[in-house]
Design a protein around this motif. Structure first.
Motif, mmCIF file in Angstrom:
data_model
loop_
_atom_site.group_PDB
_atom_site.id
_atom_site.type_symbol
_atom_site.label_atom_id
_atom_site.label_comp_id
_atom_site.label_asym_id
_atom_site.label_seq_id
_atom_site.Cartn_x
_atom_site.Cartn_y
_atom_site.Cartn_z
ATOM 1 N N SER A 141 0.816 -1.223 0.000
ATOM 2 C CA SER A 141 0.000 0.000 0.000
ATOM 3 C C SER A 141 0.841 1.262 0.000
ATOM 4 C CB SER A 141 -0.928 0.010 1.225
ATOM 5 O OG SER A 141 -0.179 -0.053 2.424
ATOM 6 N N HIS A 142 2.163 1.123 0.207
ATOM 7 C CA HIS A 142 3.025 2.305 0.228
ATOM 8 C C HIS A 142 3.205 2.911 -1.154
ATOM 9 C CE1 HIS A 142 3.942 2.080 4.399
ATOM 10 N NE2 HIS A 142 4.646 0.974 4.334
ATOM 11 N N GLY A 143 2.932 2.151 -2.203
ATOM 12 C CA GLY A 143 3.060 2.700 -3.548
ATOM 13 C C GLY A 143 4.416 2.399 -4.170
ATOM 14 N N PRO A 144 4.894 3.260 -5.106
ATOM 15 C CA PRO A 144 6.199 3.024 -5.722
ATOM 16 C C PRO A 144 7.283 2.861 -4.663
ATOM 17 C CG PRO A 144 5.048 4.779 -6.887
ATOM 18 C CD PRO A 144 4.235 4.459 -5.659
ATOM 19 N N THR A 145 8.219 1.955 -4.909
ATOM 20 C CA THR A 145 9.261 1.678 -3.918
ATOM 21 C C THR A 145 10.358 2.735 -3.896
ATOM 22 O OG1 THR A 145 10.218 0.166 -5.543
ATOM 23 C CG2 THR A 145 8.895 -0.811 -3.790
ATOM 24 N N VAL A 146 10.388 3.610 -4.890
ATOM 25 C CA VAL A 146 11.176 4.838 -4.800
ATOM 26 C C VAL A 146 10.196 5.987 -5.015
ATOM 27 C CG1 VAL A 146 13.424 3.895 -5.460
ATOM 28 C CG2 VAL A 146 11.862 4.668 -7.236
ATOM 29 N N VAL A 147 10.275 7.001 -4.159
ATOM 30 C CA VAL A 147 9.256 8.048 -4.183
ATOM 31 C C VAL A 147 9.406 8.924 -5.423
ATOM 32 C CG1 VAL A 147 8.928 8.091 -1.692
ATOM 33 C CG2 VAL A 147 10.681 9.546 -2.720
ATOM 34 N N MET A 148 8.272 9.397 -5.905
ATOM 35 C CA MET A 148 8.251 10.193 -7.131
ATOM 36 C C MET A 148 9.176 11.412 -7.068
ATOM 37 S SD MET A 148 7.044 10.765 -10.134
ATOM 38 C CE MET A 148 7.382 12.158 -11.184
ATOM 39 N N PRO A 149 9.127 12.192 -6.004
ATOM 40 C CA PRO A 149 10.155 13.251 -5.913
ATOM 41 C C PRO A 149 11.332 12.713 -5.088
ATOM 42 C CG PRO A 149 8.454 13.663 -4.292
ATOM 43 C CD PRO A 149 8.099 12.373 -4.967
ATOM 44 N N THR A 150 12.441 12.301 -5.675
ATOM 45 C CA THR A 150 12.700 12.629 -7.050
ATOM 46 C C THR A 150 13.035 11.359 -7.846
ATOM 47 O OG1 THR A 150 14.089 13.981 -8.495
ATOM 48 C CG2 THR A 150 15.103 13.177 -6.500
ATOM 49 N N TRP A 151 12.328 11.136 -8.928
ATOM 50 C CA TRP A 151 12.712 10.094 -9.864
ATOM 51 C C TRP A 151 13.717 10.694 -10.841
ATOM 52 C CZ3 TRP A 151 7.401 7.773 -11.754
ATOM 53 C CH2 TRP A 151 6.893 6.927 -10.748
ATOM 54 N N PHE A 152 14.689 9.892 -11.193
ATOM 55 C CA PHE A 152 15.671 10.273 -12.198
ATOM 56 C C PHE A 152 15.651 9.192 -13.266
ATOM 57 C CE2 PHE A 152 19.956 10.338 -13.985
ATOM 58 C CZ PHE A 152 20.160 11.696 -14.200
ATOM 59 N N CYS A 153 15.509 9.585 -14.522
ATOM 60 C CA CYS A 153 15.490 8.604 -15.609
ATOM 61 C C CYS A 153 15.896 9.278 -16.899
ATOM 62 C CB CYS A 153 14.106 7.965 -15.757
ATOM 63 S SG CYS A 153 12.805 9.086 -16.340
ATOM 64 N N SER A 154 16.168 8.484 -17.904
ATOM 65 C CA SER A 154 16.488 9.054 -19.213
ATOM 66 C C SER A 154 15.196 9.505 -19.896
ATOM 67 C CB SER A 154 17.205 8.021 -20.090
ATOM 68 O OG SER A 154 16.317 6.989 -20.467
ATOM 69 N N ARG A 155 15.321 10.525 -20.723
ATOM 70 C CA ARG A 155 14.165 10.962 -21.515
ATOM 71 C C ARG A 155 13.697 9.832 -22.430
ATOM 72 N NH1 ARG A 155 11.924 15.770 -23.188
ATOM 73 N NH2 ARG A 155 13.527 16.905 -22.060
ATOM 74 N N GLN A 156 14.657 9.086 -22.959
ATOM 75 C CA GLN A 156 14.313 7.976 -23.852
ATOM 76 C C GLN A 156 13.402 6.975 -23.148
ATOM 77 O OE1 GLN A 156 17.735 5.782 -25.202
ATOM 78 N NE2 GLN A 156 16.591 4.686 -26.780
ATOM 79 N N TRP A 157 13.732 6.661 -21.861
ATOM 80 C CA TRP A 157 12.906 5.714 -21.123
ATOM 81 C C TRP A 157 11.541 6.301 -20.810
ATOM 82 C CZ3 TRP A 157 12.537 0.870 -20.872
ATOM 83 C CH2 TRP A 157 11.776 0.238 -19.878
ATOM 84 N N PHE A 158 11.506 7.579 -20.447
ATOM 85 C CA PHE A 158 10.227 8.236 -20.164
ATOM 86 C C PHE A 158 9.314 8.162 -21.385
ATOM 87 C CE2 PHE A 158 7.401 11.866 -20.522
ATOM 88 C CZ PHE A 158 6.711 11.807 -19.316
ATOM 89 N N LEU A 159 9.850 8.441 -22.565
ATOM 90 C CA LEU A 159 9.039 8.441 -23.772
ATOM 91 C C LEU A 159 8.552 7.045 -24.134
ATOM 92 C CD1 LEU A 159 11.058 10.997 -25.938
ATOM 93 C CD2 LEU A 159 8.891 11.379 -24.739
ATOM 94 N N LYS A 160 9.332 6.031 -23.768
ATOM 95 C CA LYS A 160 8.906 4.660 -24.026
ATOM 96 C C LYS A 160 7.763 4.261 -23.100
ATOM 97 C CE LYS A 160 10.510 -0.117 -24.377
ATOM 98 N NZ LYS A 160 11.674 -1.030 -24.385
ATOM 99 N N VAL A 161 7.842 4.676 -21.838
ATOM 100 C CA VAL A 161 6.873 4.274 -20.822
ATOM 101 C C VAL A 161 5.660 5.181 -20.789
ATOM 102 C CG1 VAL A 161 6.505 3.958 -18.340
ATOM 103 C CG2 VAL A 161 8.670 3.258 -19.378
ATOM 104 N N GLY A 162 5.899 6.481 -20.860
ATOM 105 C CA GLY A 162 4.872 7.490 -20.610
ATOM 106 C C GLY A 162 3.962 7.752 -21.790
ATOM 107 N N PRO A 163 3.207 8.836 -21.665
ATOM 108 C CA PRO A 163 3.261 9.886 -20.655
ATOM 109 C C PRO A 163 2.511 9.511 -19.381
ATOM 110 C CG PRO A 163 1.535 10.391 -22.217
ATOM 111 C CD PRO A 163 2.203 9.123 -22.709
ATOM 112 N N PHE A 164 2.489 10.457 -18.414
ATOM 113 C CA PHE A 164 1.687 10.267 -17.215
ATOM 114 C C PHE A 164 0.204 10.324 -17.567
ATOM 115 C CE2 PHE A 164 5.609 12.027 -15.319
ATOM 116 C CZ PHE A 164 5.850 11.058 -14.354
ATOM 117 N N ASP A 165 -0.581 9.594 -16.812
ATOM 118 C CA ASP A 165 -2.031 9.639 -16.970
ATOM 119 C C ASP A 165 -2.523 11.051 -16.650
ATOM 120 O OD1 ASP A 165 -4.918 9.434 -16.009
ATOM 121 O OD2 ASP A 165 -4.587 7.386 -16.705
ATOM 122 N N GLU A 166 -3.379 11.596 -17.498
ATOM 123 C CA GLU A 166 -3.874 12.962 -17.319
ATOM 124 C C GLU A 166 -5.324 12.999 -16.857
ATOM 125 O OE1 GLU A 166 -3.063 15.277 -20.795
ATOM 126 O OE2 GLU A 166 -0.875 15.027 -20.629
ATOM 127 N N GLY A 167 -5.727 11.958 -16.126
ATOM 128 C CA GLY A 167 -7.097 11.898 -15.636
ATOM 129 C C GLY A 167 -7.443 12.951 -14.609
#
Length: 330
Positions: A141-167
């Motif tokens: 229930s704690h959520g992601p095992t590394v907290v969002m602030p601050t995630w560090f990643c490559s732009r290439q990986w972000f574009l492959k996975v994302g974008p964030f849900d805009e709900g």
């Protein structure tokens, strides 16, 4: 950095960015999600100081009456930026930037929580879980095992996975992105230094997300990644949480539950849990066993760090391997 009515915290946050000792090129990309306070003005007041420090600044936003949500603001901040790597910064947190060679990983860090007495169990968890548990404890229930602030990643990986849900409000955009990253084969790492001051406050966007919304996402992901592979399993907790998990499983996975297990003699003496809501006849009856008489694999529905170490000792006594013989869910 997505911003929405963050005026009271922005000076500290922006000072932390100025104070970075990273020697490479840096850019701060800010998207103001229709703030009604002085957030935009505060950020603009820091532009010259940031540029003097060698940090380029991009600021934009929209003037709609209603904010579009954290996911929307994060996506806008990413799309208007140009760096090869992304470091996500909350407007109420203060981080230290540390460059790492990354490919398909989300990298986090240890944190200091403000106020210090807030969310003690959560803070202890994110600071002490092992590298292996960054992957095995993604269902808790704690959520992601590394907290969002601050995630560090490559732009290439972000574009492959994302974008964030805009709900928008009520959507756990960070958890959904985290799950998608794992689905794409992404890794999770943590820098074992405290590089983030992580502020807790009542107006944080995370408080707009209901426990039931998070619960459903977790159950679905558990079924997708674990239960769909197992032939059968035991639910460790014959109480409220264990029974709730059972009721929320698909019919296929309900049939895989061979038993509940517990340490409470009152529950064990009942011998069975009857699924009264079932339309089957006769109604399913699941045995309730003492944990020593139950067999792996287990889904553990007892919260970590809540029994004075008793549950953890009981589990360790069985000499099982986390991620193979059991997963934590609560």
């Amino acid at each position: 950095m997505p911003v929405y009515n963050a005026g009271p915290w922005l000076d500290e946050c922006l000072q932390a960015i100025v104070d970075q000792d990273f020697a490479g090129s840096m850019e701060l990309s800010v998207f103001d999600d229709a703030s009604t306070d002085d957030s935009r003005k505060v950020v603009e007041g820091w532009v010259e100081k940031l540029k003097t420090r060698g940090i380029s600044v991009v600021i934009s936003g929209h003037n709609s009456v209603q904010p579009r949500g954290v996911g929307f603001a994060k996506n806008k901040a990413v799309s208007q930026s140009c760096g090869r790597h992304l470091c996500f910064q909350d407007a109420v947190s203060m981080c230290v930037f540390e460059h790492n060679k990354v490919s398909n990983s989300l990298i986090g860090c240890r944190v200091k929580r403000l106020p210090e007495e807030s969310t003690e169990r959560y803070t202890r968890w994110i600071n002490t879980i092992t590298q292996d548990q960054l992957m095995t404890q993604v269902y808790t229930s704690h959520g992601p095992t590394v907290v969002m602030p601050t995630w560090f990643c490559s732009r290439q990986w972000f574009l492959k996975v994302g974008p964030f849900d805009e709900g928008g409000k009520g959507v756990p955009e960070d958890l959904l992105f985290f799950y998608q990253s794992l689905r794409h084969g992404g890794g999770v790492s943590r820098v074992n230094q405290c590089l983030l001051i992580y502020r807790y406050h009542e107006k944080a966007a995370t408080h707009s997300i209901s426990e039931e919304t998070i619960w459903k996402q977790r159950v679905d992901f558990l079924q997708e990644r674990v239960l769909g592979v197992w032939e059968d399993f035991t639910i460790w907790n014959a109480g409220k949480q264990g029974r709730k998990l059972y009721r929320c499983l698909s019919p296929v996975n309900q049939k895989k539950v061979k038993a509940f297990c517990d340490v409470d003699e009152r529950k064990i003496k009942k011998r069975f849990y009857t699924f009264e809501e079932s339309k089957e006849k006769p109604k399913p009856k699941i045995p309730i066993l003492h944990y020593k008489h139950a067999s792996a694999p287990f889904i553990i529905c007892v919260k970590l760090d809540m029994t004075g170490g008793v549950m953890e000792e009981n589990l360790n006594s069985l000499l099982l391997k986390e991620g193979t013989d059991y997963y934590h869910f609560s």
